[in-house]
Design a protein around this motif. Structure first.
Motif, mmCIF file in Angstrom:
data_model
loop_
_atom_site.group_PDB
_atom_site.id
_atom_site.type_symbol
_atom_site.label_atom_id
_atom_site.label_comp_id
_atom_site.label_asym_id
_atom_site.label_seq_id
_atom_site.Cartn_x
_atom_site.Cartn_y
_atom_site.Cartn_z
ATOM 1 N N GLU A 217 40.147 34.478 34.502
ATOM 2 C CA GLU A 217 40.095 35.683 33.664
ATOM 3 C C GLU A 217 39.518 36.838 34.476
ATOM 4 O O GLU A 217 38.431 36.731 35.052
ATOM 5 C CB GLU A 217 39.239 35.436 32.425
ATOM 6 C CG GLU A 217 39.148 36.644 31.512
ATOM 7 C CD GLU A 217 38.184 36.435 30.362
ATOM 8 O OE1 GLU A 217 37.992 37.368 29.551
ATOM 9 O OE2 GLU A 217 37.591 35.328 30.293
ATOM 10 N N ILE A 218 40.238 37.952 34.500
ATOM 11 C CA ILE A 218 39.821 39.148 35.235
ATOM 12 C C ILE A 218 39.864 40.327 34.274
ATOM 13 O O ILE A 218 40.857 40.506 33.552
ATOM 14 C CB ILE A 218 40.724 39.429 36.454
ATOM 15 C CG1 ILE A 218 40.773 38.224 37.384
ATOM 16 C CG2 ILE A 218 40.242 40.667 37.202
ATOM 17 C CD1 ILE A 218 39.475 37.909 38.060
ATOM 18 N N LEU B 58 35.990 45.895 37.787
ATOM 19 C CA LEU B 58 36.342 46.034 39.201
ATOM 20 C C LEU B 58 35.991 47.423 39.685
ATOM 21 O O LEU B 58 36.318 48.422 39.030
ATOM 22 C CB LEU B 58 37.835 45.753 39.408
ATOM 23 C CG LEU B 58 38.338 44.369 38.965
ATOM 24 C CD1 LEU B 58 39.845 44.280 39.135
ATOM 25 C CD2 LEU B 58 37.647 43.268 39.752
ATOM 26 N N ILE C 150 40.464 43.055 42.943
ATOM 27 C CA ILE C 150 40.970 41.935 42.168
ATOM 28 C C ILE C 150 41.327 40.765 43.081
ATOM 29 O O ILE C 150 41.228 39.598 42.679
ATOM 30 C CB ILE C 150 42.183 42.366 41.317
ATOM 31 C CG1 ILE C 150 42.543 41.266 40.315
ATOM 32 C CG2 ILE C 150 43.370 42.737 42.187
ATOM 33 C CD1 ILE C 150 43.616 41.663 39.336
ATOM 34 N N ALA D 186 38.156 38.828 43.514
ATOM 35 C CA ALA D 186 37.774 38.091 42.317
ATOM 36 C C ALA D 186 38.622 36.833 42.138
ATOM 37 O O ALA D 186 38.098 35.762 41.794
ATOM 38 C CB ALA D 186 37.898 38.998 41.088
ATOM 39 N N ILE D 187 39.919 36.930 42.383
ATOM 40 C CA ILE D 187 40.793 35.761 42.235
ATOM 41 C C ILE D 187 40.453 34.708 43.285
ATOM 42 O O ILE D 187 40.351 33.510 42.984
ATOM 43 C CB ILE D 187 42.266 36.184 42.326
ATOM 44 C CG1 ILE D 187 42.628 37.136 41.177
ATOM 45 C CG2 ILE D 187 43.185 34.974 42.305
ATOM 46 C CD1 ILE D 187 44.026 37.716 41.287
ATOM 47 N N GLN E 159 37.131 32.829 42.484
ATOM 48 C CA GLN E 159 37.224 31.842 41.413
ATOM 49 C C GLN E 159 38.043 30.622 41.832
ATOM 50 O O GLN E 159 37.840 29.532 41.289
ATOM 51 C CB GLN E 159 37.834 32.477 40.162
ATOM 52 C CG GLN E 159 36.968 33.563 39.547
ATOM 53 C CD GLN E 159 37.409 33.919 38.143
ATOM 54 O OE1 GLN E 159 37.848 33.067 37.375
ATOM 55 N NE2 GLN E 159 37.293 35.200 37.794
ATOM 56 N N ILE F 116 44.739 39.045 33.018
ATOM 57 C CA ILE F 116 44.256 40.342 33.515
ATOM 58 C C ILE F 116 44.132 41.267 32.322
ATOM 59 O O ILE F 116 45.138 41.706 31.748
ATOM 60 C CB ILE F 116 45.197 40.941 34.574
ATOM 61 C CG1 ILE F 116 45.414 39.949 35.719
ATOM 62 C CG2 ILE F 116 44.637 42.244 35.099
ATOM 63 C CD1 ILE F 116 46.386 40.425 36.760
#
Length: 774
Positions: A461-462, A467, A473, A476-477, A480, A517
């Motif tokens: 989940e973003i 950001l 992003i 972040a991906i 995780q 997203i």
């Protein structure tokens, strides 16, 4: 039922198992030194065994002759004095004491009440102590056998319980309590003595032994509510103590045995922990007479210097006469003055508190509010907690069809081995439950995965609002997936290889990945490269990637480049605004089992919000604020009215909440703006909705305003006039202006939700044509 019991510390439901006396018998004054053994005592490993010199008879030294020079006398070997040694634990008179323990302390030496202490509590009916189960009254704290109560009890009751005598006294009935037989008197326990100020309770901060062999302790005192300046309040618990900021030095001789002072959470679960359990939630300042919650105080070690301690001298040695190890500090031998002062203090009182009187100064007293310590939450307080936006609802009504469609999409993507081009775009106005519906579906699928009915997958989940830049992003991906942090360029490289069938990232490399997203429109850049990369990954073979994008703009795919819109696909899901029936159902489902609102009040709030935006968050906020108004009104009245209609949220409270929410100062500023200022604000809302972005340039905004004025036969404003009005709106913080010189490409952003602009200007009397653009 004890109405004065606080909610945080539900009264101990106490089956009192009366057992044999504890091996730690209370201390009694005695001139004979007690048996003493240390668990941890300081030792020093000597470098060599000292040889004790043989004693020789003393000789009288002759007076020196004036002709004979004085010979220097050889230095005699002097024995180094012992130092004060600190211990972690001490076994004293059969009881083990350590720093941090709570203990009973004798209030005065030679007290007659110290001799009648009983470890076993007697029943207040039969006046016998045995192994039978006893229950404690929450009002008088008396113990009763289950068989002695009338009517007899089969089991220990749940919750609060009051004995028949206290119940009758509360009802105003004259009742006589049982009296002990002749020749027998009730033996008071340490708990009863403490609550009647015949004992003190304290927490041990440190333990040490003086060179004379006497053990001392530094303690922090507890006091009962009667000893505070505010006195006992009706909402105080019977077993409640206050921790103070006063420290004292006492002799171990004055410590009786252990007691247990617990926090609210610990006290709530202390059902069978005996009779020496007490409740402590606040600290009392004996100098300023105020209260502080212990949960808000940092539990730091005490650094205040004790005036009775002597400075530490590292050069001295300590001759230990024990063989056990301990962590300790050494200090110089106390001087005669300090010893005299210590003995004098010991003669005054057992714990150095005799003669001290507190609570005489009534200036600046802060009392604990009664509503904080109430036994149960009222219906309005429950409603306020339930209507908070941060509270996760048990169910999500009115979105069953949308959730079924999302669930079918995710299951189909997971079961498909290829997962080529799987992308779902969800759009709708704010506050329509888009993100909450997706998360509810994922929680349901997680339960199916744990039961073994679904293929394993990875969920990421973003949120675009979290950001710093759209490129983050990638970081972040990747974080995780792998658990490592790298730069966004390296993360983009690794992710591209992962989804292209190259080097896999993380332990879940072969599982399908569901990427959610939120606020997808915030990832737009000038060349739209971020969205292109993210939407291009699912189209690659063996990528096993599913993308779910959420945004407020309905036509966002049409505004993207063709190469991006084609990868986004045609699967879309629209969340329309709620109507008043749906809003009413949402509010009612949250308030299920809570009778705090009138039905007409909920319907009025739902209709008002549905006419403006259909935002469920705004409806919940209005109802919560109305509950606060009603709660304040009832508390100001000082009592609960017999008429139930006055103790619930009524139409007047909803109207006051709506006036506060929609008649805020910034809305008044919007309503009182000049004519061109209103047109600028409506044009900003229109352009932001069209573009899906969060900002608009002055050049584009001016073109829209001029075209609207020309179409509606209004006076055409000049560019300087529009620029000056934008500056005025920026000064009042209605809009946010980009820093820099005033040029046509300067960006503007609304500082408040578009719903507030719609509410303020939708029915503008001087510009009625603005409503068609909102």
């Amino acid at each position: 039922m004890d109405l004065s019991t606080p909610s945080k510390a539900t009264s101990r439901r106490k089956p009192k198992m009366v057992a044999s006396p504890s091996p730690m018998s209370p201390a009694t004054p005695s001139t004979v030194r007690r048996s003493l053994r240390l668990l941890e005592t300081p030792t020093k490993v000597p470098s060599e065994t000292p040889v004790k010199p043989t004693s020789t008879p003393k000789r009288k030294r002759a007076a020196p002759s004036p002709k004979t020079p004085i010979q220097p006398e050889p230095k005699r070997q002097r024995r180094q004095p012992k130092k004060r040694a600190y211990y972690l634990k001490v076994v004293y008179d059969g009881g083990e004491f350590a720093a941090g323990d709570d203990v009973y302390v004798k209030r005065r030496e030679g007290a007659e009440s110290d001799a009648d202490e009983s470890e076993e509590e007697m029943c207040r009916v039969c006046f016998r102590a045995g192994v039978a189960v006893m229950v404690e009254c929450d009002v008088c704290l008396g113990g009763f056998h289950l068989r002695c109560v009338r009517p007899p009890l089969r089991r220990v009751p749940e919750g609060d319980w009051a004995c028949p005598y206290c119940t009758a006294e509360r009802a105003g009935k004259a009742i006589e309590r049982p009296k002990p037989p002749e020749g027998k008197r009730i033996m008071r326990t340490a708990k009863e003595k403490l609550l009647s100020s015949d004992l003190w309770a304290a927490r041990i901060e440190s333990l040490w032994r003086e060179p004379d062999g006497i053990f001392w302790a530094k303690v922090r005192w507890y006091i009962i509510p009667e000893e505070t300046a505010a006195g006992r309040q009706p909402h105080n618990l019977r077993r409640e103590l206050y921790r103070t900021n006063d420290l004292g030095v006492i002799e171990m001789e004055t410590i009786l045995r252990h007691c247990y002072v617990m926090s609210p959470n610990e006290f709530k679960d202390a059902n069978d922990d005996g009779d020496d359990v007490f409740y402590c939630e606040y600290e009392y300042d004996i100098n300023w007479h105020n209260f502080k919650r212990l949960a808000d105080i940092d539990d730091e070690p005490e650094t205040k210097e004790d005036p009775s301690d002597e400075p530490y001298n590292a050069g001295n040695e300590y001759n230990s006469d024990t063989d056990e190890d301990s962590e300790y500090d050494e200090e110089e031998e106390p001087t005669k003055c300090s010893s005299a002062g210590k003995n004098q203090a010991h003669e005054l009182a057992a714990n150095l508190w005799k003669g001290r009187i507190y609570g005489l100064q009534k200036i600046g007293i802060r009392k604990i509010p009664e509503h904080v310590r109430c036994h149960q939450k009222t219906e309005l307080e429950k409603a306020k907690a339930t209507l908070l936006l941060a509270t996760l609802p048990k169910s999500l009504p009115c979105r069953d069809n949308e959730m079924e469609e999302i669930s079918a999409f995710v299951k189909d993507a997971i079961c498909n081995d290829q997962c080529l081009g799987r992308c779902l775009y969800i759009h709708g106005v704010p506050g329509t439950g888009k993100t909450m519906s997706v998360l509810a579906v994922m929680r349901r699928l997680r339960s199916e995965l744990e039961s073994g009915n679904l293929r394993p997958y990875c969920f990421i989940e973003i949120n675009g609002l979290k950001l710093a830049s759209p490129e983050n992003i990638y970081k972040a991906i990747y974080e995780q997936l792998s658990g490592h942090r790298v730069g966004w360029k390296k993360a983009l490289h690794f992710l591209t290889e992962h989804f292209s069938g190259g080097t896999k990232v993380g332990k879940q490399a072969n599982k399908p990945i569901i990427l959610l997203i939120d606020e997808l429109d915030l990832l737009l850049t000038r060349n739209q490269s971020v969205l292109y990369n993210i939407l291009d990954w699912p189209t690659r073979p063996n990528s096993n990637l599913v993308v779910i994008g959420i945004a407020n703009t309905m036509d966002l795919p049409e505004k993207l480049l063709p190469r991006i819109s084609s990868r986004m696909g045609i699967q879309r899901l629209c969340f329309g605004p709620y109507n008043y029936q749906q809003l009413q159902e949402i509010i009612t489902s949250r308030l299920k089992g809570i009778a705090a609102f009138e039905e007409q009040a909920i319907e009025f709030a739902s209709r008002k919000v549905a006419a403006m935006s259909g935002d469920a968050r705004r409806a919940l906020e209005i109802c919560r604020r109305a509950a606060e108004f009603a709660d304040y009104r009832i508390k100001q009245s000082g009592h609960t009215s017999v008429n139930r209609g006055k103790n619930v949220v009524c139409m007047g409270d909803i109207e006051a909440a709506i006036q506060e929410v929609f008649q805020a100062p910034h809305i008044q500023v919007m309503k009182n703006c000049p004519k061109f200022g209103k047109i600028i604000l409506v044009a900003m809302v229109h352009e932001l909705y069209k573009s899906g972005l969060g900002e608009v340039t002055i050049d584009k905004l001016a073109a829209t305003v001029i075209s609207w004025c020309h179409a509606n036969r209004e006076l055409l404003p000049g560019y300087d006039t529009l620029l000056k009005i934008c500056c005025k709106l920026g000064e009042s913080k209605i809009i946010l202006c980009e820093e820099g010189t005033k040029h046509k490409l300067q960006k503007l952003q609304l500082n408040y939700p578009s719903d507030d602009v719609s509410f303020a200007l939708k029915e503008s009397p001087d510009l009625p044509w603005l409503s068609k653009y909102l």
